[in-house]
Design an enzyme around this catalytic site. Structure first.
Site, PDB file in Angstrom:
ATOM      1  N   LEU A 271       0.914  -1.074   0.129  1.00 20.81           N
ATOM      2  CA  LEU A 271       0.027   0.074   0.031  1.00 20.81           C
ATOM      3  C   LEU A 271       0.893   1.316  -0.227  1.00 20.81           C
ATOM      4  CD1 LEU A 271      -2.575   1.492   0.467  1.00 20.81           C
ATOM      5  CD2 LEU A 271      -2.370   1.171   2.999  1.00 20.81           C
ATOM      6  N   SER A 272       0.524   2.232  -1.095  1.00 17.90           N
ATOM      7  CA  SER A 272       1.124   3.770  -0.901  1.00 17.90           C
ATOM      8  C   SER A 272       2.913   3.264  -1.030  1.00 17.90           C
ATOM      9  CB  SER A 272       0.704   4.140   0.575  1.00 17.90           C
ATOM     10  OG  SER A 272       1.292   5.495   0.389  1.00 17.90           O
TER      11      SER A 272
END
Length: 339
Positions: free
Chosen positions: A164-165
């Protein structure tokens, strides 16, 4: 003969009961009555365990793993990379990965960033020295994976990764640098390999999106992969249209990088309208899914997770709704027979 009561019948009854209770307590002290204590609700604990001696660890990262008591064949490893301002245990509690690993019988690996490396606990995907082949944080994560494969007897074709991210950008860097190591990956709210060279350029592309041609993105991936086998992993790209941290332009650049890396025609994808947004899928001649691109209409910056029951603990950057990225990744790519 008349009886006179010095107290009401109810008061006399209560006093009589108290005298009887005192006699019973004196005769049997172990049976003394007491108010039971109500246990305070405990915060859910993560089942992750830290592993220390996994390699030279040039990136100075921490390694955590979850190994279910009952494992299923084929032996499978899922690598999960958290985002900024998160720890491995926080991400695990919010995403539900270890619950799924316990039910499905696969091993989880969580690399974790330290504040000594990055004050915001972001993986340093934007520093060339950290994402170069066999160097920095990238090498530390590869060592963790190889250590887990050897310890747990993981099948070579059963290694998957999600991020994520900043963890998504690092997962993508691993996928293009070691394409023969992974069967598939899922990048959520991430960025393409080579999008930035330092913290300032990272902030710029996160806000506005990077600008390169499809061929340039593919060349960056091929350069990172070097002279490796022809095997390339499948990839699922998830991007929120309402993302205010990582511009949706980064999802488009990720898609361009993987279409070119796989040598796929951008117009050959199969489109599908879904309640949460749109999805386009590219497959090979055998029907194997190679690239999946999901653009979720109302998704801000975070990991889509299935809504939990009221009162359960919430984690930052875990966005509840009707669809969960971990569950979809498992059902589409990880479940035996899918890849």
């Amino acid at each position: 003969m008349r009886f006179k009561f010095s107290m009401s019948p109810l008061s006399a009854l209560l006093r009589s009961q108290k005298r009887l209770q005192r006699r019973l307590e004196k005769a049997m002290p172990k049976l003394r009555m007491y108010e039971p204590k109500v246990a305070k609700p405990r915060a859910p604990r993560s089942g992750l365990a830290q592993v220390h001696a996994f390699g030279s660890n040039p990136g100075r990262l921490r390694m955590f793993e979850y190994v279910p008591s009952a494992r299923r064949d084929p032996a499978t490893l899922v690598v999960v990379l958290h985002g900024c301002l998160q720890t491995a245990k926080q991400y695990d509690r919010g995403s539900g990965w270890s619950r799924m690993a316990r039910e499905k019988g696969f091993v989880l690996l969580y690399p974790e960033q330290t504040k000594e490396n990055n004050h915001n606990l972001c993986f340093n995907w934007f520093r060339p020295s950290m994402v170069a082949r066999d160097r920095g944080e990238l090498m530390s994560i590869r060592q963790m994976i190889e250590h887990a494969i050897e310890r747990h007897g993981i099948a070579e074709s059963r290694v998957f990764i999600q991020g994520l991210s900043a963890g998504g950008a690092m997962a993508n860097a691993l996928l293009v640098t070691y394409p023969d190591l992974f069967a598939a990956g899922q990048v959520v709210g991430g960025l393409p390999f080579g999008a930035a060279r330092d913290a300032m350029s990272a902030l710029s592309v996160m806000k506005s999106g990077p600008r390169r041609s499809r061929r340039e993105w593919g060349d960056l991936a091929r350069s990172a992969a070097g002279d490796v086998s022809s095997r390339k992993p499948a990839v699922a790209i998830w991007q929120g249209r309402a993302d205010r941290v990582v511009s949706p332009g980064n999802g488009e650049a990720l898609l361009a990088q993987w279409l070119d890396f796989h040598g796929l025609d951008e117009f050959a994808g199969e489109s599908e309208a879904r309640p949460e947004g749109s999805m386009i899928v590219w497959k090979d001649e055998n029907g194997r899914r190679l690239v999946e691109y999901r653009l979720l209409d109302a998704l801000d910056h975070g990991l889509p997770v299935i809504a939990r029951r009221a009162g359960s603990e919430r984690q930052a950057y875990m966005l509840e709704g009707a669809i969960g990225a971990p569950q979809q990744f498992y059902e589409t790519f990880i479940r035996p027979g899918r890849i």
